[in-house]
Design an enzyme around this catalytic site. Structure first.
Site, PDB file in Angstrom:
ATOM      1  N   LYS A  87       5.841  -2.427 105.206  1.00 45.65           N
ATOM      2  CA  LYS A  87       6.056  -0.983 105.061  1.00 45.65           C
ATOM      3  C   LYS A  87       4.708  -0.295 104.953  1.00 45.65           C
ATOM      4  CE  LYS A  87       8.938   2.457 104.414  1.00 45.65           C
ATOM      5  NZ  LYS A  87       8.026   3.323 105.190  1.00 45.65           N
ATOM      6  N   LYS A 111       1.006  -2.266  96.253  1.00 43.77           N
ATOM      7  CA  LYS A 111       1.759  -1.097  95.798  1.00 43.77           C
ATOM      8  C   LYS A 111       3.266  -1.369  95.836  1.00 43.77           C
ATOM      9  CE  LYS A 111       0.185   2.741  97.370  1.00 43.77           C
ATOM     10  NZ  LYS A 111      -0.123   3.905  98.244  1.00 43.77           N
ATOM     11  N   LYS A 123       0.001  -0.927 107.615  1.00 43.22           N
ATOM     12  CA  LYS A 123      -0.548   0.403 107.862  1.00 43.22           C
ATOM     13  C   LYS A 123      -0.856   0.534 109.335  1.00 43.22           C
ATOM     14  CE  LYS A 123      -1.480   3.964 105.169  1.00 43.22           C
ATOM     15  NZ  LYS A 123      -0.612   4.387 104.044  1.00 43.22           N
ATOM     16  N   THR A 207       5.619  11.630  96.477  1.00 46.92           N
ATOM     17  CA  THR A 207       4.308  11.115  96.081  1.00 46.92           C
ATOM     18  C   THR A 207       3.727  11.969  94.965  1.00 46.92           C
ATOM     19  OG1 THR A 207       3.948  10.331  98.343  1.00 46.92           O
ATOM     20  CG2 THR A 207       2.036  10.417  96.887  1.00 46.92           C
ATOM     21  N   ASN A 238       0.170  18.091 100.798  1.00 45.65           N
ATOM     22  CA  ASN A 238       1.489  17.832 100.233  1.00 45.65           C
ATOM     23  C   ASN A 238       1.410  17.169  98.862  1.00 45.65           C
ATOM     24  OD1 ASN A 238       4.396  17.462 100.161  1.00 45.65           O
ATOM     25  ND2 ASN A 238       4.016  15.334 100.683  1.00 45.65           N
ATOM     26  N   SER A 367      10.557   6.236 100.113  1.00 45.53           N
ATOM     27  CA  SER A 367      10.805   5.689 101.443  1.00 45.53           C
ATOM     28  C   SER A 367      11.780   4.518 101.370  1.00 45.53           C
ATOM     29  CB  SER A 367       9.486   5.231 102.073  1.00 45.53           C
ATOM     30  OG  SER A 367       8.739   6.318 102.554  1.00 45.53           O
TER      31      SER A 367
END
Length: 434
Positions: A87, A111, A123, A207, A238, A367
């Site tokens: 992810k 994480k 990523k 986040t 954001n 997510s």
């Protein structure tokens, strides 16, 4: 015959090249090394966990609006998938490199593990300047990147999400392109997409909300009441804007924020709603905003505040900044905002640093919620999403804080210890297929 991890020496990976302190991957590895020593990882486990599982580099031809064909370089790094499908986000930026993507993929592994998600880390990125590209050019770039990585992506293999300079629309193009090649709609192949295409309510703010949740937990640990707390936020995108809003709602006084045009400071507190409205009417920036004192980003980082939220880019807090930093709590909304050379300085000053792999894990947690909802075909209310997010982020903070106390280390090293331990234990149980 069982695989013997101990046959490899750690030095085989680490000693041939000197450590580059300006390399994002080496920055991640310096923290990894300390945690590995605490966990007493065998050399073989160390080698397995620090290396990316797969790295994909693709040349992306795009027909520009002028008719000229331009080649962009794209990356997707799968760091680890021991706990489940990998992810991680996709970023579009002119300075994206494979080294940076490797580091970010590693951070995603720890994480996801830290907040108990059934995901590994990945990523992606494309070296491009989206500000100089039209919507049509961005769409063609996104679709070709997705098509090139069709065999990599998948709801049970590797699940992309938004990151720097990518958004819900980009994710919608990823979803559609993948689904066209798969000959069926696969909503769960990507997260961070529009709610109308199976996106989760609350995902966009997640986040920043996670930053708020762990910051409040840290404040409680040092006896700091929100009503007595001043906050400076580097970054008004954001994450930064959401964290500033939510901390303000909790009673904190947000005295400074910044964007690419610099910092904006008012010791009595900023009108965040007015500032967001201003950016919407001013091309997305705070340039020319006159209701606050204009300061540099460096000045913002060293303001006399209780909480500093670096929510911009990597390596913003270097040793020099750390020596002048006056905040009591640093909540890392961005990935890797603190240079390794600054860690020791901040520790000596007893600054409580909430590390990125904990502080900004709210995004990947939401997510995960989106992925679960897509797989179930049943969607939650925003209140349900926020309640679950607050619980999981709070539990993760408590685990890290307990580990920091147990091993007498910083929250950063404790977070790596907690994250690495879970992946190492899963690897030990699974064994090595040969």
């Amino acid at each position: 015959m069982p695989f013997n991890f101990d046959v490899y020496e750690r030095s085989a990976y680490r000693e041939p090249a000197p450590i580059d302190h300006d390399s994002p991957f080496q920055s991640m590895m310096e923290r990894f090394d300390v945690a590995a020593e605490i966990l007493e990882l065998s050399p073989g486990f160390y080698e397995y966990l620090c290396r990316p599982a797969r790295m994909h580099v693709t040349s992306i031809p795009v027909e520009m609006d002028s008719g000229r064909v331009k080649i962009f370089e794209g990356y997707r790094v799968i760091h680890n998938n021991v706990l489940g499908p990998s992810k991680g986000g996709i970023r579009f930026a002119p300075d994206v490199t494979l080294n940076e993507v490797k580091a970010l993929a590693g951070w995603m592994t720890w994480k996801c593990s830290l907040v108990d998600l059934p995901f590994g880390g990945a990523k992606g990125g494309v070296a491009c300047n989206p500000e100089e590209m039209s919507p049509g050019e961005l769409e063609r770039l996104t679709r070709r990147y997705t098509a090139d990585l069709f065999d990599v992506f998948g709801p049970d293999k590797d699940i992309p999400a938004p990151d720097m300079n990518t958004n819900e629309q980009i994710m919608a193009w990823v979803l559609d392109t993948y689904s066209m090649h798969a000959r069926q709609t696969e909503n769960a192949v990507v997260t961070g997409k529009p709610v109308g295409l199976g996106g989760s309510k609350g995902r966009r703010q997640a986040t920043g909300r996670g930053v708020m949740t762990v910051t409040l937990a840290a404040m409680e640990q040092i006896g700091l009441a929100p009503g007595d707390c001043t906050v400076a936020v580097q970054g008004f995108g954001n994450v930064g804007a959401t964290a500033a809003d939510l901390l303000g709602e909790q009673g904190c006084t947000v005295v400074a924020v910044s964007d690419i045009t610099g910092g904006y400071y008012n010791e009595n507190g900023l009108d965040l709603k007015a500032m967001k409205a201003y950016t919407q009417q001013n091309g997305g920036t705070l340039a020319g905003y006159e209701e606050a004192q204009h300061i540099t980003n460096e000045e913002l980082l060293t303001l006399d505040v209780d909480v500093l939220v670096p929510a911009a880019k990597e390596d913003q807090i270097n040793r020099e900044i750390a020596e002048d930093l006056r905040a009591r709590i640093v909540a890392e909304g961005a990935n890797g905002p603190t240079h390794p050379a600054a860690d020791e300085v901040l520790a000596e000053k007893e600054v409580l640093v909430i590390p990125d792999i904990l502080a900004n894990a709210g995004g990947v947690t939401a997510s995960y919620f989106e992925w679960v909802q897509n797989r179930q075909g049943f969607f939650w209310t925003e209140e349900e999403v926020n309640r679950r997010l607050d619980r999981m982020m709070g539990e993760a903070f408590d685990k890290v804080y307990t580990a920091a106390d147990k091993y007498d280390v910083s929250l950063r090293i404790a977070a790596y210890v907690v994250g690495i331990r879970r992946v190492a234990e899963a690897l030990r149980m699974r064994g090595i297929y040969a």
